[in-house]
Design a protein around this motif. Structure first.
Motif, mmCIF file in Angstrom:
data_model
loop_
_atom_site.group_PDB
_atom_site.id
_atom_site.type_symbol
_atom_site.label_atom_id
_atom_site.label_comp_id
_atom_site.label_asym_id
_atom_site.label_seq_id
_atom_site.Cartn_x
_atom_site.Cartn_y
_atom_site.Cartn_z
ATOM 1 N N ALA A 208 0.832 -1.202 0.000
ATOM 2 C CA ALA A 208 0.000 0.000 0.000
ATOM 3 C C ALA A 208 0.868 1.254 0.000
ATOM 4 C CB ALA A 208 -0.926 -0.008 1.212
ATOM 5 N N LYS A 209 1.915 1.266 0.821
ATOM 6 C CA LYS A 209 2.808 2.430 0.867
ATOM 7 C C LYS A 209 3.541 2.608 -0.452
ATOM 8 C CE LYS A 209 5.053 1.186 4.583
ATOM 9 N NZ LYS A 209 6.023 1.228 5.704
ATOM 10 N N TRP A 210 4.031 1.504 -1.028
ATOM 11 C CA TRP A 210 4.789 1.606 -2.273
ATOM 12 C C TRP A 210 3.905 2.067 -3.430
ATOM 13 C CZ3 TRP A 210 7.358 -3.746 -1.099
ATOM 14 C CH2 TRP A 210 8.407 -3.550 -0.196
ATOM 15 N N ILE A 211 2.700 1.528 -3.504
ATOM 16 C CA ILE A 211 1.787 1.929 -4.582
ATOM 17 C C ILE A 211 1.429 3.404 -4.439
ATOM 18 C CG2 ILE A 211 -0.543 1.633 -5.504
ATOM 19 C CD1 ILE A 211 -0.222 -1.387 -4.893
ATOM 20 N N LYS A 212 1.161 3.843 -3.202
ATOM 21 C CA LYS A 212 0.885 5.266 -2.997
ATOM 22 C C LYS A 212 2.057 6.112 -3.466
ATOM 23 C CE LYS A 212 0.276 8.965 0.293
ATOM 24 N NZ LYS A 212 -0.227 9.459 1.577
ATOM 25 N N SER A 213 3.257 5.707 -3.101
ATOM 26 C CA SER A 213 4.447 6.456 -3.486
ATOM 27 C C SER A 213 4.584 6.540 -4.999
ATOM 28 C CB SER A 213 5.691 5.797 -2.876
ATOM 29 O OG SER A 213 6.863 6.424 -3.328
ATOM 30 N N LEU A 214 4.348 5.431 -5.678
ATOM 31 C CA LEU A 214 4.473 5.412 -7.134
ATOM 32 C C LEU A 214 3.451 6.327 -7.794
ATOM 33 C CD1 LEU A 214 5.130 1.606 -7.708
ATOM 34 C CD2 LEU A 214 6.701 3.465 -8.264
ATOM 35 N N VAL A 215 2.208 6.253 -7.341
ATOM 36 C CA VAL A 215 1.154 7.071 -7.945
ATOM 37 C C VAL A 215 1.391 8.552 -7.652
ATOM 38 C CG1 VAL A 215 -1.306 7.616 -7.891
ATOM 39 C CG2 VAL A 215 -0.557 5.223 -7.932
ATOM 40 N N ALA A 216 1.672 8.893 -6.385
ATOM 41 C CA ALA A 216 1.814 10.296 -5.993
ATOM 42 C C ALA A 216 3.029 10.947 -6.640
ATOM 43 C CB ALA A 216 1.905 10.401 -4.471
ATOM 44 N N HIS A 217 4.174 10.282 -6.560
ATOM 45 C CA HIS A 217 5.392 10.881 -7.089
ATOM 46 C C HIS A 217 5.466 10.766 -8.611
ATOM 47 C CE1 HIS A 217 6.945 11.741 -3.147
ATOM 48 N NE2 HIS A 217 6.789 10.490 -2.777
ATOM 49 N N LEU A 223 7.330 10.150 -17.505
ATOM 50 C CA LEU A 223 6.864 8.768 -17.510
ATOM 51 C C LEU A 223 8.021 7.787 -17.426
ATOM 52 C CD1 LEU A 223 4.622 6.657 -17.815
ATOM 53 C CD2 LEU A 223 4.775 6.952 -20.304
ATOM 54 N N SER A 224 9.112 8.050 -18.146
ATOM 55 C CA SER A 224 10.242 7.128 -18.148
ATOM 56 C C SER A 224 10.824 6.952 -16.744
ATOM 57 C CB SER A 224 11.336 7.620 -19.105
ATOM 58 O OG SER A 224 11.783 8.913 -18.746
ATOM 59 N N GLN A 225 10.912 8.060 -15.983
ATOM 60 C CA GLN A 225 11.431 7.973 -14.624
ATOM 61 C C GLN A 225 10.463 7.240 -13.708
ATOM 62 O OE1 GLN A 225 12.785 11.694 -12.979
ATOM 63 N NE2 GLN A 225 13.790 12.321 -14.880
ATOM 64 N N GLY A 226 9.184 7.490 -13.908
ATOM 65 C CA GLY A 226 8.182 6.799 -13.111
ATOM 66 C C GLY A 226 8.217 5.302 -13.338
ATOM 67 N N LEU A 227 8.359 4.889 -14.582
ATOM 68 C CA LEU A 227 8.430 3.458 -14.896
ATOM 69 C C LEU A 227 9.692 2.828 -14.318
ATOM 70 C CD1 LEU A 227 7.155 3.526 -18.581
ATOM 71 C CD2 LEU A 227 5.944 2.636 -16.585
ATOM 72 N N ALA A 228 10.797 3.573 -14.362
ATOM 73 C CA ALA A 228 12.042 3.060 -13.796
ATOM 74 C C ALA A 228 11.903 2.882 -12.287
ATOM 75 C CB ALA A 228 13.195 4.005 -14.126
ATOM 76 N N ARG A 229 11.262 3.836 -11.646
ATOM 77 C CA ARG A 229 11.062 3.733 -10.203
ATOM 78 C C ARG A 229 10.133 2.566 -9.878
ATOM 79 N NH1 ARG A 229 8.083 6.428 -6.043
ATOM 80 N NH2 ARG A 229 9.408 6.734 -4.208
ATOM 81 N N GLU A 230 9.129 2.352 -10.708
ATOM 82 C CA GLU A 230 8.216 1.229 -10.501
ATOM 83 C C GLU A 230 8.983 -0.093 -10.531
ATOM 84 O OE1 GLU A 230 3.952 0.514 -12.296
ATOM 85 O OE2 GLU A 230 5.480 -0.280 -13.658
ATOM 86 N N LYS A 231 9.906 -0.248 -11.479
ATOM 87 C CA LYS A 231 10.686 -1.480 -11.567
ATOM 88 C C LYS A 231 11.483 -1.727 -10.293
ATOM 89 C CE LYS A 231 11.294 -1.546 -16.614
ATOM 90 N NZ LYS A 231 12.288 -1.464 -17.721
ATOM 91 N N VAL A 232 12.046 -0.650 -9.733
ATOM 92 C CA VAL A 232 12.829 -0.784 -8.504
ATOM 93 C C VAL A 232 11.953 -1.272 -7.357
ATOM 94 C CG1 VAL A 232 14.135 0.494 -6.754
ATOM 95 C CG2 VAL A 232 14.534 0.931 -9.187
ATOM 96 N N LEU A 233 10.778 -0.664 -7.204
ATOM 97 C CA LEU A 233 9.911 -1.037 -6.094
ATOM 98 C C LEU A 233 9.273 -2.408 -6.303
ATOM 99 C CD1 LEU A 233 8.197 2.308 -5.058
ATOM 100 C CD2 LEU A 233 10.112 1.126 -4.011
ATOM 101 N N VAL A 234 9.010 -2.767 -7.549
ATOM 102 C CA VAL A 234 8.501 -4.122 -7.824
ATOM 103 C C VAL A 234 9.531 -5.167 -7.397
ATOM 104 C CG1 VAL A 234 7.936 -5.766 -9.652
ATOM 105 C CG2 VAL A 234 6.889 -3.496 -9.660
ATOM 106 N N ALA A 235 10.793 -4.921 -7.740
ATOM 107 C CA ALA A 235 11.860 -5.851 -7.339
ATOM 108 C C ALA A 235 11.965 -5.928 -5.821
ATOM 109 C CB ALA A 235 13.187 -5.401 -7.947
#
Length: 242
Positions: A208-217, A223-235
């Motif tokens: 829940a915290k990670w998803i909030k962080s991804l959506v808010a930030h 978009l490219s930076q957001g997707l890169a950050r998503e990959k980090v948090l998914v891992a």
């Protein structure tokens, strides 16, 4: 004064913390005492590992009537307010709060009261709750992030109209515009909001915290930076499941 209740009340319902604005005799008008109490509570619950989500509500007849102009309405107090804000930026702490955050609105959410609610992730409201940003009518500018948070919730034209005219709308109209997340019967408002937050974080608080962080930030970066950050948090999330 001896025996006086604090302007901000704190409690927990399981993994959900509840902050209650507690100046009902002043319609929970936002003053220094509320600001300082909120700031300390936000930081405490941010760092409390037993808290997975937060609800902000108001005591008495409404959520918050906005700034207490007897404290914030004169030039010396405005200057002092700006100086203190550099030391204690409550609005930015609410905006950056890392756990899911909801506001339970009833009666009215006006001025900085509505701005505070718009910094939350969800806004539940009782029927007929009044919403307004009246600052323009007073020759002022919304000072708690309203000019930035509102157009992230509604169409830019609607945001401009709402802020410039300072008109009042109901929670039902706010729901139609996207400002309000859900209309809840008054007698079940806080209970429903807490239950909603429990369901939100119940399966996996870290997710829940990670998803909030991804959506808010993600709204603040390409978009490219957001997707890169998503990959980090998914891992990272997969690593914690092992």
């Amino acid at each position: 004064m001896y025996g006086k209740e604090p302007a901000v009340l704190l409690e927990k319902d399981g993994p959900i913390a509840v902050i209650t604005l507690n100046r009902p005799e002043n319609l929970n008008a936002f003053n220094v005492e509320i600001r300082d109490g909120l700031y300390e509570a936000i930081l405490a619950f941010r760092d409390d590992p037993s808290v997975n989500g937060l609800v902000i509500c108001g005591a008495g007849r409404g959520f918050c009537a906005g700034a207490d102009l007897t404290e914030f309405g004169t030039e010396p107090s405005v200057i002092r307010k700006r100086r203190i804000r550099l030391q204690r930026d409550l609005w930015d702490e609410i905006r950056r709060f890392p756990k899911p955050l909801a506001a339970a609105l009833h009666g009215f959410a006006v001025g900085s009261g509505l701005e505070m609610a718009m910094l939350c992730d969800f806004r539940m409201a009782a029927p007929g709750t009044i919403l307004s940003l009246p600052e323009a009518k007073l020759g002022m500018i919304p000072a708690a992030g309203g000019t930035q948070s509102l157009p992230r919730l509604v169409h830019q034209g609607l945001a401009l109209e709402f802020a410039l005219f300072g008109n009042r709308i109901t929670a039902e109209e706010g729901l139609e515009r996207g400002m309000i997340s859900m209309i809840v019967p008054s007698e079940k408002l806080l209970e429903t909001t807490i239950d909603y937050m429990k369901a939100l974080v119940g399966r996996n608080p870290n997710s829940a915290k990670w998803i909030k962080s991804l959506v808010a930030h993600g709204l603040e970066m390409p978009l490219s930076q957001g997707l890169a950050r998503e990959k980090v948090l998914v891992a990272r999330s997969w690593a914690t499941r092992r």
